[in-house]
Design a protein around this motif. Structure first.
Motif, PDB file in Angstrom:
ATOM      1  N   UNK B   1       6.171  39.874  39.770  1.00  0.00           N
ATOM      2  CA  UNK B   1       5.905  40.151  38.202  1.00  0.00           C
ATOM      3  C   UNK B   1       5.952  41.058  37.641  1.00  0.00           C
ATOM      4  N   UNK B   2       7.157  42.424  38.205  1.00  0.00           N
ATOM      5  CA  UNK B   2       7.404  43.959  37.044  1.00  0.00           C
ATOM      6  C   UNK B   2       9.088  43.080  36.976  1.00  0.00           C
ATOM      7  N   UNK B   3       9.157  41.779  37.417  1.00  0.00           N
ATOM      8  CA  UNK B   3      10.739  40.809  37.314  1.00  0.00           C
ATOM      9  C   UNK B   3      10.002  40.603  36.415  1.00  0.00           C
ATOM     10  N   UNK B   4       8.863  39.800  36.421  1.00  0.00           N
ATOM     11  CA  UNK B   4       9.349  38.772  35.232  1.00  0.00           C
ATOM     12  C   UNK B   4       8.651  39.464  33.856  1.00  0.00           C
ATOM     13  N   UNK B   5       8.288  40.106  33.619  1.00  0.00           N
ATOM     14  CA  UNK B   5       7.533  41.010  32.714  1.00  0.00           C
ATOM     15  C   UNK B   5       9.118  41.106  31.836  1.00  0.00           C
ATOM     16  N   UNK B   6       9.940  41.804  32.494  1.00  0.00           N
ATOM     17  CA  UNK B   6      10.961  42.590  32.881  1.00  0.00           C
ATOM     18  C   UNK B   6      12.293  41.293  32.262  1.00  0.00           C
ATOM     19  N   UNK B   7      12.211  40.401  32.829  1.00  0.00           N
ATOM     20  CA  UNK B   7      12.696  38.649  32.054  1.00  0.00           C
ATOM     21  C   UNK B   7      12.055  38.806  30.812  1.00  0.00           C
ATOM     22  N   UNK B   8      10.814  38.419  30.689  1.00  0.00           N
ATOM     23  CA  UNK B   8      10.177  38.282  28.788  1.00  0.00           C
ATOM     24  C   UNK B   8      10.431  39.172  27.608  1.00  0.00           C
ATOM     25  N   UNK B   9      10.325  39.833  28.519  1.00  0.00           N
ATOM     26  CA  UNK B   9      10.837  41.755  27.401  1.00  0.00           C
ATOM     27  C   UNK B   9      12.711  41.707  27.170  1.00  0.00           C
ATOM     28  N   UNK B  10      13.230  41.094  28.494  1.00  0.00           N
ATOM     29  CA  UNK B  10      14.842  40.975  27.476  1.00  0.00           C
ATOM     30  C   UNK B  10      15.289  39.417  26.872  1.00  0.00           C
ATOM     31  N   UNK B  11      14.698  38.738  27.114  1.00  0.00           N
ATOM     32  CA  UNK B  11      15.020  37.346  26.547  1.00  0.00           C
ATOM     33  C   UNK B  11      14.397  38.160  25.108  1.00  0.00           C
ATOM     34  N   UNK B  12      13.523  38.338  24.783  1.00  0.00           N
ATOM     35  CA  UNK B  12      12.493  38.467  23.457  1.00  0.00           C
ATOM     36  C   UNK B  12      13.285  39.001  22.661  1.00  0.00           C
ATOM     37  N   UNK B  13      14.318  40.430  23.705  1.00  0.00           N
ATOM     38  CA  UNK B  13      15.134  41.150  22.423  1.00  0.00           C
ATOM     39  C   UNK B  13      16.919  40.160  22.377  1.00  0.00           C
ATOM     40  N   UNK B  14      17.024  39.727  23.224  1.00  0.00           N
ATOM     41  CA  UNK B  14      18.523  38.900  23.602  1.00  0.00           C
ATOM     42  C   UNK B  14      18.178  38.248  21.886  1.00  0.00           C
ATOM     43  N   UNK B  15      17.170  37.290  21.954  1.00  0.00           N
ATOM     44  CA  UNK B  15      16.241  36.257  20.502  1.00  0.00           C
ATOM     45  C   UNK B  15      16.902  37.071  19.384  1.00  0.00           C
ATOM     46  N   UNK B  16      15.971  38.256  19.662  1.00  0.00           N
ATOM     47  CA  UNK B  16      15.851  39.339  18.123  1.00  0.00           C
ATOM     48  C   UNK B  16      17.568  39.325  17.348  1.00  0.00           C
ATOM     49  N   UNK B  17      17.829  39.738  18.902  1.00  0.00           N
ATOM     50  CA  UNK B  17      19.471  40.907  18.388  1.00  0.00           C
ATOM     51  C   UNK B  17      19.905  39.510  17.859  1.00  0.00           C
ATOM     52  N   UNK B  18      20.794  37.975  18.437  1.00  0.00           N
ATOM     53  CA  UNK B  18      20.760  37.303  17.863  1.00  0.00           C
ATOM     54  C   UNK B  18      20.338  36.509  16.629  1.00  0.00           C
ATOM     55  N   UNK B  19      19.694  36.417  16.462  1.00  0.00           N
ATOM     56  CA  UNK B  19      19.032  35.765  15.430  1.00  0.00           C
ATOM     57  C   UNK B  19      19.321  36.727  14.214  1.00  0.00           C
ATOM     58  N   UNK B  20      19.139  38.356  14.502  1.00  0.00           N
ATOM     59  CA  UNK B  20      20.020  39.207  13.585  1.00  0.00           C
ATOM     60  C   UNK B  20      21.069  38.973  13.596  1.00  0.00           C
ATOM     61  N   UNK B  21      22.041  38.712  13.774  1.00  0.00           N
ATOM     62  CA  UNK B  21      23.350  38.214  13.599  1.00  0.00           C
ATOM     63  C   UNK B  21      23.373  37.259  12.743  1.00  0.00           C
ATOM     64  N   UNK B  22      22.762  35.378  13.340  1.00  0.00           N
ATOM     65  CA  UNK B  22      22.675  34.589  12.851  1.00  0.00           C
ATOM     66  C   UNK B  22      22.903  34.898  11.189  1.00  0.00           C
ATOM     67  N   UNK B  23      21.412  35.298  11.077  1.00  0.00           N
ATOM     68  CA  UNK B  23      20.715  36.142   9.416  1.00  0.00           C
ATOM     69  C   UNK B  23      21.513  36.878   8.945  1.00  0.00           C
ATOM     70  N   UNK B  24      22.772  37.491   9.534  1.00  0.00           N
ATOM     71  CA  UNK B  24      23.564  38.324   8.872  1.00  0.00           C
ATOM     72  C   UNK B  24      24.811  37.214   9.026  1.00  0.00           C
ATOM     73  N   UNK B  25      25.415  36.859   9.605  1.00  0.00           N
ATOM     74  CA  UNK B  25      26.826  35.292   9.141  1.00  0.00           C
ATOM     75  C   UNK B  25      26.250  34.655   7.926  1.00  0.00           C
TER      76      UNK B  25
END
Lengths: 435, 177
Positions: B1-25
């Protein structure tokens, strides 16, 4: 030497199989092409060549017009422009019967030319119109079908990303000439849909027309729509006049759309990241499709498929009419599984030289190709515009498909008029000295 | 369960970072081309490097963008056939589609992309302070991001939470209830 039969079997078989399991269209083109690359050269060189083709296909200044027109469309779409343009369409429809469906058809042509996206048009106009239509007792499936059928007219009325892709595939046919050539066929598309609605309304006398609005209302409505239409005048006018390149014109369109939306206070700076992100994602899908289509085109050329296809399709006839009919039939069929972008990139190099050898103008050929593939965009079963149209009207897909039939018949008939009456496409650009 | 939560957080972080990069570019891209129009039409002296920079920014924005599009399953697919299959069939169809995508991404974008970038690593771009190889790096980067998202999709498809394709019709029936 590689066997062309094997290559075409892999390309077609792979495409059909992957589409059937629900893989993205781009991957259904990309993976079979990469597989063919393996057969042509060794493992390592195949990967490098495919990678080079991909980047080479996307790396073009002319293509840059596409993300910008998409961005301008997204801005216009989120800027409350739809409502102004729908009101304009309502005035233009006048006293014709079934006014709410006619308004929908005309609004799609106007809004489609501003946003350049058939899906966005069907969604934006359909969302506004369908609750009104339902309240007034219109048949939901028929209204949705009219909304879907009229949506692609914006793919012909400039600015049109599909015509930009064609210009690229045709080796630099003037985008300005193509844009101007798209007006008459695009308007005819909308009128063809309007005619179907008109005939339908004759059999439904309860859908009466409404009296003309007061002159003051007409003037205010037109006045309120003028700034939104100014985008087209500035961007298209500038491109056609040779004042700027299509890419520059598209950037001007973005600036214009932004200033207008700020002026109307419909979007603010804090909405910008969301808008940029939407446009980036949409254009990434288009550009990725172009990049992988380049791999496929490379593989096909390597296996001499274009010559073989041309020989087997057209080798037995030298009648211009028969050749054009075969081309249109092939495109109508291929357009059903394939998106217009790869269809244009793959078939333009094969068909255009033959068409030109029969004396057909490349501008005219581009218009008939885009008109043809726009029909495929709304033809069941695989039509994104159809799905969106059914969804926003909250109707079953099957019901809409049944009501689509008269529209499709009329549009296909109109396609043949466009094909065999070149003046419809060439008169306007000729008048402006663009040919 | 803890691993699943970590995955979700990591994914949200990756999504947000990539969105920011796309918007900037993408914002940078608009800025570059607007600048190009300005220098040509107003100053009468077109800037040479902006066109080159705009083209590369465009390729980067598009290839990072496609990773997010696949991550969000926003790419154009036609699932009218798959949606009619039983859940088991849908799961198999989805797996084939993801594995096909992964095969292409790994072979052409990651493997081919790295080779291509390595070949051109020292080749200086005439107008930009970067080498061609560095500019080509976007292909394997996009490939790696796609691999991450596809792996997530594959794991989700195999998991017990997989619900299959909600077809157009079922969706609408539910909506009109």
């Amino acid at each position: 030497m590689i066997d062309p039969g094997t290559i075409s079997a892999i390309l077609i078989g792979g495409l059909v199989l992957l589409l059937a399991v629900g893989a993205p269209v781009s991957i259904s083109i990309a993976l079979p092409s990469a597989l063919c690359m393996l057969l042509i050269v060794d493992f390592e060189r195949g990967a490098i060549t495919a990678a080079q083709q991909m980047l080479g296909g996307a790396d073009s200044f002319a293509l840059l017009a596409i993300p910008f027109f998409i961005l301008a469309g997204v801005i216009m779409n989120s800027g409350g422009i739809a409502e102004r343009l729908i009101n304009l369409a309502r005035v233009l429809v006048g006293r014709t019967p079934a006014p709410l469906v006619q308004t929908n058809v005309i609004a799609n042509a106007i809004f489609g030319s501003v946003t350049g996206s058939a899906v966005a048009t069907a969604a934006a106009v359909g969302t506004t119109m369908s609750p009104m239509q339902r309240r007034e007792g219109y048949d939901r499936a028929f209204s949705a079908a009219a909304n879907v059928a009229a949506a692609p007219s914006g793919m012909l009325i400039p600015p049109s990303n599909t015509l930009i892709v064609y210009s690229l595939a045709a080796g630099g046919t003037s985008v300005g000439a193509l844009f101007i050539a798209g007006y008459v066929p695009g308007i005819l598309w909308a009128l063809a849909c309007a005619a179907v609605v008109f005939v339908y309304a004759r059999r439904h006398p309860e859908l009466r027309g409404e009296p003309w609005p007061k002159a003051s209302v007409v003037l205010t409505t037109v006045w309120r729509a003028i700034p939104s239409l100014g985008l087209i005048v500035v961007a298209i006018g500038g491109i056609v006049a040779g004042f700027f390149t299509p890419t520059e014109g598209s950037a001007v369109a973005v600036v214009y759309a932004l200033l207008l939306s700020f002026l109307y206070r419909t979007i603010s700076v804090r909405h910008l990241p969301r808008i940029l992100y939407d446009a980036c994602r949409t254009s990434a899908i288009v550009i990725f499709l172009i990049a992988v289509s380049t791999i496929m085109a490379y593989v096909m050329t390597y296996a001499r498929l274009p010559q073989l296809i041309a020989e087997s399709l057209f080798g037995w006839t030298d009648s211009k009419v028969v050749v054009l009919l075969i081309m249109m039939l092939v495109l109508l069929l291929i357009g059903i599984p394939l998106d217009p972008t790869p269809a244009i990139l793959i078939f333009t190099p094969i068909f255009l030289p033959i068409a030109v050898s029969y004396g057909i103008d490349p501008v005219h050929f581009g218009i008939m190709m885009v008109f043809n593939l726009s029909i495929a965009v709304i033809s069941p079963p695989s039509a994104p515009v159809l799905f969106v149209g059914a969804q926003v009207a909250n109707v079953k897909l099957e019901a809409v498909i049944v009501k689509m039939v008269p529209f499709l018949i009329v549009l296909i008939a109109m396609l043949f008029v466009i094909v065999f009456v070149p003046e419809l496409s060439l008169w306007l650009p000729g008048l402006l000295g663009l040919l | 369960m803890a691993l699943g939560k970590l995955m979700t957080t990591a994914r949200a972080w990756l999504d947000a970072t990539l969105r920011a990069i796309c918007v900037t570019l993408f914002a940078l891209l608009v800025g570059l081309v607007v600048w190009q129009v300005f220098t040509r039409l107003v100053l009468g002296q077109p800037s040479a490097w902006t066109e080159e920079a705009a083209r590369h920014t465009f390729v980067w924005a598009s290839l990072i963008g496609i990773a997010i599009a696949v991550g969000e399953k926003a790419d154009v697919i036609m699932d009218f056939l798959v949606a009619r299959l039983p859940l088991r069939g849908q799961r198999i169809a989805d797996l084939i589609a993801y594995l096909a995508t992964l095969a292409f991404v790994l072979y052409v974008m990651v493997f081919g992309g790295i080779q291509q970038s390595a070949l051109a690593w020292g080749q200086q771009n005439p107008l930009l302070p970067l080498t061609q190889g560095q500019l080509y790096l976007v292909l394997p980067i996009s490939g790696a991001l796609l691999t991450v998202y596809l792996t997530i999709h594959i794991v989700e498809t195999l998991s017990r939470r997989y619900v299959g394709h909600v077809g157009n019709d079922e969706d609408l029936e539910a909506a009109s209830l």
